[in-house]
Design a protein around this motif. Sequence first.
Motif, PDB file in Angstrom:
ATOM      1  N   VAL A 168      -8.874  -0.521   4.049  1.00 50.53           N
ATOM      2  CA  VAL A 168      -9.256  -1.263   2.845  1.00 50.53           C
ATOM      3  C   VAL A 168     -10.763  -1.132   2.638  1.00 50.53           C
ATOM      4  O   VAL A 168     -11.565  -1.571   3.476  1.00 50.53           O
ATOM      5  N   VAL A 187      -4.517  -0.541   7.237  1.00 46.89           N
ATOM      6  CA  VAL A 187      -3.203  -0.877   6.698  1.00 46.89           C
ATOM      7  C   VAL A 187      -2.256   0.308   6.853  1.00 46.89           C
ATOM      8  O   VAL A 187      -2.671   1.468   6.821  1.00 46.89           O
ATOM      9  N   VAL A 233       0.844  -1.191   0.000  1.00 43.06           N
ATOM     10  CA  VAL A 233       0.000   0.000   0.000  1.00 43.06           C
ATOM     11  C   VAL A 233       0.882   1.244   0.000  1.00 43.06           C
ATOM     12  O   VAL A 233       1.928   1.287   0.650  1.00 43.06           O
ATOM     13  N   HIS A 286      -7.793   6.629   1.961  1.00 35.60           N
ATOM     14  CA  HIS A 286      -6.793   7.365   2.740  1.00 35.60           C
ATOM     15  C   HIS A 286      -7.391   8.582   3.444  1.00 35.60           C
ATOM     16  O   HIS A 286      -6.648   9.374   4.047  1.00 35.60           O
ATOM     17  N   LEU A 330      -0.374  -5.891   0.282  1.00 34.59           N
ATOM     18  CA  LEU A 330      -1.794  -6.076  -0.017  1.00 34.59           C
ATOM     19  C   LEU A 330      -2.059  -7.352  -0.805  1.00 34.59           C
ATOM     20  O   LEU A 330      -3.137  -7.919  -0.738  1.00 34.59           O
ATOM     21  N   VAL A 387      -8.149   1.210  -1.337  1.00 40.60           N
ATOM     22  CA  VAL A 387      -7.775   1.686   0.003  1.00 40.60           C
ATOM     23  C   VAL A 387      -8.192   3.151   0.139  1.00 40.60           C
ATOM     24  O   VAL A 387      -7.857   3.976  -0.722  1.00 40.60           O
TER      25      VAL A 387
END
Length: 306
Positions: free
Chosen positions: A218, A257, A212, A235, A263, A233
């Motif tokens: 996720v 993560v 990642v 952010h 990943l 993913v």
Amino acid sequence: MQIILVSRHLKAARTITIMPRHVVAGLALFIFLVVLTSLLFSWLSVHWRLPVVERLILSLQQQETQKTQDYLSNNLLLMATRLGELQAKVVQLDTLGERLAGVVGIKLDVVPPRKPSGAGGPYVPAPMTAAELQREIDRLAGNVEHSADDLSVLESRLLEKRVKERLLPTTLPVKNAAYGSPFGHRSDPIAGLRAMHEGIDFNAEIGTPVVVAADGVVLSAAYHAEFGNLVEVDHGEGLVSRYAHLSRVDVPAGKLVRRGEQLGAVGNTGRSTGAHLHFEVRMLGVAQNPALFLKQGSEFAQLKRR
């Protein structure tokens, strides 16, 4: 109480009765006479300047003066010590502020020192008075408070910068990979027609680890008809990264993560002509050029061109 007086000149004894009020009156008269005598003696001593009294008064005055001087000296010493501590604190805070400003990337308003003009003459010491010391302490205390406020602003800026750095996808998702198709228009590799490529391709062997690019959560980890095995993913603030055509997926949906965490692995699933990773960055659903983010990291310059 009764007192009986007996005399040879008297034919009969004489009795005197003393009541409690007489005792109280006698005591009061005695105290009054003692105080009056003391005041009279003190007045005569001062008026006629008796040596013993003068020496006593002078000694008392000297003792009081010495106590006052000691008290003032101790206070001045404490104030001078406090002044030195504040001066050192101001220098320390200014230095720390300059370092933090350099890290954050902002400039502080620093007044340049004025070039001193010509001066001279004999040195005549002039110690600061208590009032001058107090004014200087108040001024430096204000400077310390102002510097502390500046450091609080710098701290918040630094925290904001670190958060952004952790959440921006700046880490290469595949190490030691070749740079494939860039972001933008291209000839579709299957249809052969002009099409928009909304990500960056990284060419690597099947099974090469995919990590990642920044901290996040996720959103999904499932198979997609065109992207094959796909991991998305989140952010934060509407920023999402995508990792497509994976040969396997190593994370479930909802997992938190960290930057650099694996990943899955490079694959050739979905609408693909060979082993590679398709990497996308989207802001509020709109595709962005991932290179603009990756270039902010230190690894992009080492990326091999195909």
